[in-house]
Design a protein around this motif. Structure first.
Motif, PDB file in Angstrom:
ATOM      1  N   LYS A   9       0.602 -12.655   6.751  1.00  0.00           N
ATOM      2  CA  LYS A   9       1.097 -11.553   5.944  1.00  0.00           C
ATOM      3  C   LYS A   9       1.099 -10.304   6.809  1.00  0.00           C
ATOM      4  O   LYS A   9       0.147 -10.028   7.501  1.00  0.00           O
ATOM      5  CB  LYS A   9       0.183 -11.288   4.737  1.00  0.00           C
ATOM      6  N   SER A  17       2.777  -7.758  -1.159  1.00  0.00           N
ATOM      7  CA  SER A  17       1.591  -8.205  -0.429  1.00  0.00           C
ATOM      8  C   SER A  17       1.865  -8.488   1.042  1.00  0.00           C
ATOM      9  O   SER A  17       0.944  -8.773   1.788  1.00  0.00           O
ATOM     10  CB  SER A  17       0.998  -9.452  -1.084  1.00  0.00           C
ATOM     11  N   THR A  42      14.542 -16.433  -6.770  1.00  0.00           N
ATOM     12  CA  THR A  42      13.682 -16.221  -7.933  1.00  0.00           C
ATOM     13  C   THR A  42      14.497 -16.198  -9.214  1.00  0.00           C
ATOM     14  O   THR A  42      14.022 -16.663 -10.262  1.00  0.00           O
ATOM     15  CB  THR A  42      12.885 -14.914  -7.772  1.00  0.00           C
ATOM     16  N   ILE A  50       7.753 -17.684  -7.929  1.00  0.00           N
ATOM     17  CA  ILE A  50       6.647 -16.771  -8.230  1.00  0.00           C
ATOM     18  C   ILE A  50       5.305 -17.426  -7.932  1.00  0.00           C
ATOM     19  O   ILE A  50       4.429 -16.816  -7.313  1.00  0.00           O
ATOM     20  CB  ILE A  50       6.734 -16.291  -9.688  1.00  0.00           C
ATOM     21  N   ILE A  51       5.138 -18.678  -8.325  1.00  0.00           N
ATOM     22  CA  ILE A  51       3.886 -19.387  -8.047  1.00  0.00           C
ATOM     23  C   ILE A  51       3.716 -19.591  -6.541  1.00  0.00           C
ATOM     24  O   ILE A  51       2.616 -19.417  -6.005  1.00  0.00           O
ATOM     25  CB  ILE A  51       3.837 -20.724  -8.812  1.00  0.00           C
ATOM     26  N   TYR A  53       4.940 -17.672  -4.152  1.00  0.00           N
ATOM     27  CA  TYR A  53       4.637 -16.369  -3.550  1.00  0.00           C
ATOM     28  C   TYR A  53       3.171 -16.010  -3.755  1.00  0.00           C
ATOM     29  O   TYR A  53       2.497 -15.548  -2.816  1.00  0.00           O
ATOM     30  CB  TYR A  53       5.537 -15.286  -4.153  1.00  0.00           C
ATOM     31  N   ILE A  54       2.669 -16.222  -4.958  1.00  0.00           N
ATOM     32  CA  ILE A  54       1.259 -15.914  -5.240  1.00  0.00           C
ATOM     33  C   ILE A  54       0.339 -16.796  -4.404  1.00  0.00           C
ATOM     34  O   ILE A  54      -0.662 -16.321  -3.860  1.00  0.00           O
ATOM     35  CB  ILE A  54       0.970 -16.054  -6.747  1.00  0.00           C
ATOM     36  N   ALA A  57       0.348 -15.469  -0.921  1.00  0.00           N
ATOM     37  CA  ALA A  57      -0.385 -14.206  -0.833  1.00  0.00           C
ATOM     38  C   ALA A  57      -1.889 -14.438  -0.797  1.00  0.00           C
ATOM     39  O   ALA A  57      -2.625 -13.694  -0.147  1.00  0.00           O
ATOM     40  CB  ALA A  57      -0.019 -13.311  -2.012  1.00  0.00           C
ATOM     41  N   VAL A  58      -2.352 -15.488  -1.451  1.00  0.00           N
ATOM     42  CA  VAL A  58      -3.781 -15.788  -1.472  1.00  0.00           C
ATOM     43  C   VAL A  58      -4.207 -16.524  -0.201  1.00  0.00           C
ATOM     44  O   VAL A  58      -5.247 -16.225   0.382  1.00  0.00           O
ATOM     45  CB  VAL A  58      -4.133 -16.622  -2.729  1.00  0.00           C
TER      46      VAL A  58
END
Length: 73
Positions: A9, A17, A42, A50-51, A53-54, A57-58
């Motif tokens: 990232k 993020s 999207t 969306i899932i 991307y999250i 990001a984690v």
């Protein structure tokens, strides 16, 4: 010598993020085009994008964590 690419990232160029900014560095692409492509995907596949991307990001490390690490092999 072949340079090993790393996915990270880029929080210095983030909008949310930094996932898409890091991905654009990984593929040597324009971050604006990557963001537009992500928005279009999207719209078509909303929950999957969306899932994903999250999750990225984690899971993905920050750029500073990778390049400032003194314990590299």
């Amino acid at each position: 010598m072949i340079e090993k690419k790393k996915l990270y990232k880029d929080v210095s160029r983030k909008k949310i993020s930094g996932v898409l900014a890091g991905f654009s560095d990984y593929i040597n692409g324009d971050v604006t085009l990557i963001r537009i492509l992500f928005i279009l995907l999207t719209i078509k596949f909303s929950y999957i994008c969306i899932i994903g991307y999250i999750a990225c990001a984690v899971v993905m490390p920050d750029k500073q964590d990778i390049f400032n690490d003194t314990n590299q092999y």
